[in-house]
Motif scaffolding. Structure first.
Motif, PDB file in Angstrom:
ATOM      1  N   LEU A 133       0.848  -1.204   0.000  1.00 26.32           N
ATOM      2  CA  LEU A 133       0.000   0.000   0.000  1.00 26.32           C
ATOM      3  C   LEU A 133       0.882   1.252   0.000  1.00 26.32           C
ATOM      4  O   LEU A 133       0.579   2.246   0.675  1.00 26.32           O
ATOM      5  N   SER A 134       1.978   1.193  -0.755  1.00 23.40           N
ATOM      6  CA  SER A 134       2.961   2.283  -0.684  1.00 23.40           C
ATOM      7  C   SER A 134       2.379   3.634  -1.117  1.00 23.40           C
ATOM      8  O   SER A 134       2.790   4.668  -0.579  1.00 23.40           O
ATOM      9  N   GLU A 135       1.429   3.651  -2.060  1.00 29.26           N
ATOM     10  CA  GLU A 135       0.855   4.953  -2.443  1.00 29.26           C
ATOM     11  C   GLU A 135       0.027   5.530  -1.299  1.00 29.26           C
ATOM     12  O   GLU A 135       0.068   6.739  -1.028  1.00 29.26           O
ATOM     13  N   LEU A 136      -0.726   4.689  -0.610  1.00 34.74           N
ATOM     14  CA  LEU A 136      -1.548   5.190   0.505  1.00 34.74           C
ATOM     15  C   LEU A 136      -0.691   5.522   1.728  1.00 34.74           C
ATOM     16  O   LEU A 136      -1.104   6.320   2.579  1.00 34.74           O
ATOM     17  N   ALA A 137       0.508   4.953   1.808  1.00 35.45           N
ATOM     18  CA  ALA A 137       1.431   5.342   2.884  1.00 35.45           C
ATOM     19  C   ALA A 137       1.792   6.825   2.750  1.00 35.45           C
ATOM     20  O   ALA A 137       2.035   7.511   3.745  1.00 35.45           O
ATOM     21  N   LYS A 138       1.778   7.346   1.514  1.00 37.62           N
ATOM     22  CA  LYS A 138       2.053   8.775   1.306  1.00 37.62           C
ATOM     23  C   LYS A 138       0.929   9.641   1.871  1.00 37.62           C
ATOM     24  O   LYS A 138       1.095  10.840   2.051  1.00 37.62           O
ATOM     25  N   ALA A 139      -0.237   9.030   2.099  1.00 33.38           N
ATOM     26  CA  ALA A 139      -1.364   9.733   2.728  1.00 33.38           C
ATOM     27  C   ALA A 139      -1.430   9.403   4.218  1.00 33.38           C
ATOM     28  O   ALA A 139      -2.435   9.656   4.883  1.00 33.38           O
ATOM     29  N   GLU A 140      -0.380   8.791   4.738  1.00 30.20           N
ATOM     30  CA  GLU A 140      -0.260   8.412   6.151  1.00 30.20           C
ATOM     31  C   GLU A 140      -1.201   7.258   6.522  1.00 30.20           C
ATOM     32  O   GLU A 140      -1.637   7.129   7.653  1.00 30.20           O
ATOM     33  N   GLY A 141      -1.503   6.418   5.514  1.00 32.52           N
ATOM     34  CA  GLY A 141      -2.367   5.262   5.754  1.00 32.52           C
ATOM     35  C   GLY A 141      -1.558   3.973   5.774  1.00 32.52           C
ATOM     36  O   GLY A 141      -0.446   3.925   5.253  1.00 32.52           O
ATOM     37  N   ALA A 142      -2.125   2.941   6.360  1.00 31.37           N
ATOM     38  CA  ALA A 142      -1.464   1.629   6.421  1.00 31.37           C
ATOM     39  C   ALA A 142      -2.537   0.540   6.362  1.00 31.37           C
ATOM     40  O   ALA A 142      -3.712   0.840   6.114  1.00 31.37           O
ATOM     41  N   VAL A 143      -2.148  -0.717   6.608  1.00 34.59           N
ATOM     42  CA  VAL A 143      -3.091  -1.816   6.309  1.00 34.59           C
ATOM     43  C   VAL A 143      -4.375  -1.803   7.136  1.00 34.59           C
ATOM     44  O   VAL A 143      -5.437  -2.146   6.628  1.00 34.59           O
ATOM     45  N   THR A 144      -4.300  -1.397   8.416  1.00 37.45           N
ATOM     46  CA  THR A 144      -5.564  -1.437   9.186  1.00 37.45           C
ATOM     47  C   THR A 144      -6.525  -0.339   8.741  1.00 37.45           C
ATOM     48  O   THR A 144      -7.743  -0.500   8.831  1.00 37.45           O
ATOM     49  N   CYS A 145      -5.991   0.785   8.253  1.00 39.81           N
ATOM     50  CA  CYS A 145      -6.818   1.983   8.007  1.00 39.81           C
ATOM     51  C   CYS A 145      -7.873   1.789   6.930  1.00 39.81           C
ATOM     52  O   CYS A 145      -8.883   2.495   6.918  1.00 39.81           O
ATOM     53  N   CYS A 146      -7.629   0.852   6.013  1.00 43.42           N
ATOM     54  CA  CYS A 146      -8.464   0.777   4.802  1.00 43.42           C
ATOM     55  C   CYS A 146      -9.656  -0.170   4.936  1.00 43.42           C
ATOM     56  O   CYS A 146     -10.318  -0.460   3.930  1.00 43.42           O
ATOM     57  N   SER A 147      -9.937  -0.672   6.121  1.00 43.36           N
ATOM     58  CA  SER A 147     -11.127  -1.527   6.260  1.00 43.36           C
ATOM     59  C   SER A 147     -11.645  -1.474   7.689  1.00 43.36           C
ATOM     60  O   SER A 147     -10.942  -1.080   8.621  1.00 43.36           O
ATOM     61  N   LEU A 148     -12.901  -1.871   7.801  1.00 37.37           N
ATOM     62  CA  LEU A 148     -13.493  -2.172   9.104  1.00 37.37           C
ATOM     63  C   LEU A 148     -13.920  -3.633   9.001  1.00 37.37           C
ATOM     64  O   LEU A 148     -14.731  -3.985   8.131  1.00 37.37           O
ATOM     65  N   ILE A 149     -13.356  -4.483   9.837  1.00 37.67           N
ATOM     66  CA  ILE A 149     -13.710  -5.902   9.806  1.00 37.67           C
ATOM     67  C   ILE A 149     -14.811  -6.129  10.843  1.00 37.67           C
ATOM     68  O   ILE A 149     -14.637  -5.820  12.025  1.00 37.67           O
ATOM     69  N   VAL A 150     -15.924  -6.633  10.380  1.00 39.17           N
ATOM     70  CA  VAL A 150     -17.086  -6.847  11.250  1.00 39.17           C
ATOM     71  C   VAL A 150     -17.341  -8.348  11.319  1.00 39.17           C
ATOM     72  O   VAL A 150     -17.563  -8.982  10.283  1.00 39.17           O
ATOM     73  N   ARG A 151     -17.280  -8.898  12.521  1.00 38.18           N
ATOM     74  CA  ARG A 151     -17.544 -10.330  12.682  1.00 38.18           C
ATOM     75  C   ARG A 151     -19.031 -10.536  12.839  1.00 38.18           C
ATOM     76  O   ARG A 151     -19.662  -9.892  13.672  1.00 38.18           O
ATOM     77  N   GLU A 152     -19.578 -11.445  12.076  1.00 36.70           N
ATOM     78  CA  GLU A 152     -20.993 -11.749  12.275  1.00 36.70           C
ATOM     79  C   GLU A 152     -21.114 -13.185  12.748  1.00 36.70           C
ATOM     80  O   GLU A 152     -20.726 -14.114  12.048  1.00 36.70           O
ATOM     81  N   THR A 153     -21.646 -13.366  13.943  1.00 42.29           N
ATOM     82  CA  THR A 153     -21.830 -14.712  14.458  1.00 42.29           C
ATOM     83  C   THR A 153     -23.054 -15.316  13.777  1.00 42.29           C
ATOM     84  O   THR A 153     -23.918 -14.593  13.291  1.00 42.29           O
ATOM     85  N   PRO A 154     -23.166 -16.658  13.732  1.00 40.47           N
ATOM     86  CA  PRO A 154     -24.328 -17.276  13.099  1.00 40.47           C
ATOM     87  C   PRO A 154     -25.635 -16.774  13.704  1.00 40.47           C
ATOM     88  O   PRO A 154     -26.589 -16.491  12.980  1.00 40.47           O
ATOM     89  N   GLU A 155     -25.675 -16.597  15.055  1.00 45.41           N
ATOM     90  CA  GLU A 155     -26.936 -16.131  15.673  1.00 45.41           C
ATOM     91  C   GLU A 155     -27.320 -14.765  15.123  1.00 45.41           C
ATOM     92  O   GLU A 155     -28.459 -14.505  14.787  1.00 45.41           O
ATOM     93  N   LYS A 156     -26.317 -13.886  15.027  1.00 44.85           N
ATOM     94  CA  LYS A 156     -26.620 -12.539  14.545  1.00 44.85           C
ATOM     95  C   LYS A 156     -27.082 -12.584  13.101  1.00 44.85           C
ATOM     96  O   LYS A 156     -27.972 -11.888  12.691  1.00 44.85           O
ATOM     97  N   ARG A 157     -26.426 -13.494  12.318  1.00 40.11           N
ATOM     98  CA  ARG A 157     -26.790 -13.603  10.911  1.00 40.11           C
ATOM     99  C   ARG A 157     -28.238 -14.048  10.768  1.00 40.11           C
ATOM    100  O   ARG A 157     -29.014 -13.486  10.022  1.00 40.11           O
ATOM    101  N   ASN A 158     -28.612 -15.064  11.562  1.00 39.16           N
ATOM    102  CA  ASN A 158     -29.961 -15.599  11.445  1.00 39.16           C
ATOM    103  C   ASN A 158     -30.994 -14.629  11.976  1.00 39.16           C
ATOM    104  O   ASN A 158     -32.101 -14.529  11.472  1.00 39.16           O
ATOM    105  N   GLY A 159     -30.602 -13.871  13.037  1.00 37.04           N
ATOM    106  CA  GLY A 159     -31.587 -12.995  13.677  1.00 37.04           C
ATOM    107  C   GLY A 159     -31.601 -11.595  13.130  1.00 37.04           C
ATOM    108  O   GLY A 159     -32.264 -10.715  13.667  1.00 37.04           O
ATOM    109  N   ARG A 160     -30.845 -11.375  12.049  1.00 40.13           N
ATOM    110  CA  ARG A 160     -30.702 -10.016  11.556  1.00 40.13           C
ATOM    111  C   ARG A 160     -32.041  -9.464  11.087  1.00 40.13           C
ATOM    112  O   ARG A 160     -32.810 -10.134  10.426  1.00 40.13           O
ATOM    113  N   ARG A 161     -32.255  -8.217  11.457  1.00 37.66           N
ATOM    114  CA  ARG A 161     -33.553  -7.624  11.105  1.00 37.66           C
ATOM    115  C   ARG A 161     -33.545  -7.034   9.701  1.00 37.66           C
ATOM    116  O   ARG A 161     -34.549  -6.765   9.128  1.00 37.66           O
ATOM    117  N   HIS A 162     -32.337  -6.756   9.150  1.00 36.48           N
ATOM    118  CA  HIS A 162     -32.305  -6.025   7.875  1.00 36.48           C
ATOM    119  C   HIS A 162     -31.975  -6.964   6.732  1.00 36.48           C
ATOM    120  O   HIS A 162     -31.222  -7.879   6.906  1.00 36.48           O
TER     121      HIS A 162
END
Ligand code: CIR
Length: 269
Positions: free
Chosen positions: A240-269
């Motif tokens: 990610l060398s180009e984004l390092a010039k913007a002061e970014g690194a590997v964690t900055c470019c995503s939000l990892i959301v864990r979905e448990t099976p219960e949450k998946r099945n019970g999801r309202r949306h």
């Protein structure tokens, strides 16, 4: 017995056309090649998919230069998500679209003025939540996160950070009880009860590693630290060398959301 693994969702957003107007704090401005930055970012997204994440791309926000750095817009734990109020005024408009998507997966909390916090200052390590007091994150922001997550058994600690933009430039989680750290940018005494693995001192930016389930995404820019980590971990490299010039690194470019099976099945949306 068949056990369904939690599904991981990776929220990302494409590199904005205005990236060359990004915020910079500790880095001297250099031209960013937009096409190269986008190609590297796509390789990053492909890697997250290969590692088992379902990719959810936020709507592009070309008028917001730093919108690719979605990590700063929210703090996500299994029980809820906190939509941040970023410390840089130019980044505040990034949060609304993130809230619309995260609201489908978590109960949401918000941060109100005068509190500010960037997700890049928040390191979750098991039930410990370390928050860097930085130019982006103030005490009111820390207090608001504490009020939101402590009822679920998390312990929130404000820590000092120096020489870098965010706490996650200096410390990220390798497991639920171990952090990869640059000891020059934190105070070890702020992290009692947690193992601290130091990076190679020749590679000051090497403490930023992204954990996705049992896998790790890492930059090829830190070969010495990588060689040390590869004794026990399997690393997946993305440049990610180009984004390092913007002061970014590997964690900055995503939000990892864990979905448990219960949450998946019970999801309202
Ligand atoms: C900023 O200064 O806000 C962006 N140019 C870089 C943000 C990087 N985000 C992060 O480390 N979590």
């Amino acid at each position: 017995m068949y056990v369904e693994l939690p599904e991981m969702i990776a929220l990302t957003r494409e590199v904005s056309a205005s990236i060359n107007h990004c915020e910079l704090t500790h880095v001297v401005r250099e031209p960013i090649d937009l096409e190269r930055a986008r190609a590297q970012h796509r390789a990053y997204e492909d890697m997250l998919e290969r590692l088992g994440c379902r990719l959810v791309r936020l709507e592009p926000a070309h008028e917001l230069p730093d919108a690719v750095f979605v990590e700063d817009t929210a703090i996500v734990v299994d029980e809820l998500a906190i939509i941040t109020r970023p410390g840089a005024e130019s980044r505040r408009a990034e949060s609304a679209s993130v809230a619309r998507v995260l609201g489908q997966h978590r109960e949401l909390r918000s941060i109100d003025a005068p509190a500010t916090i960037d997700g890049g200052d928040v390191v979750v390590c098991g039930r410990r939540v370390f928050i860097g007091r930085s130019s982006r994150t103030n005490d009111a922001g820390v207090a608001r996160v504490r009020d939101s997550v402590e009822p679920f058994g998390y312990i929130v600690t404000a820590v000092e950070v120096r020489g870098c933009l965010h706490l996650k430039s200096a410390a990220t989680a390798l497991s639920d009880n171990e952090l990869l750290v640059n000891p020059a940018w934190i105070s070890r005494a702020d992290f009692p009860g947690v193992e601290l693995l130091p990076i190679d001192p020749a590679e000051p930016h090497a403490a930023n590693i992204l954990r996705a389930g049992d896998e790790y995404v890492y930059s090829p820019a830190f070969p010495r630290t990588a060689a040390m980590l590869e004794r026990t971990l399997r690393l997946n490299f993305v440049d990610l060398s180009e984004l390092a010039k913007a002061e970014g690194a590997v964690t900055c470019c995503s939000l990892i959301v864990r979905e448990t099976p219960e949450k998946r099945n019970g999801r309202r949306h």
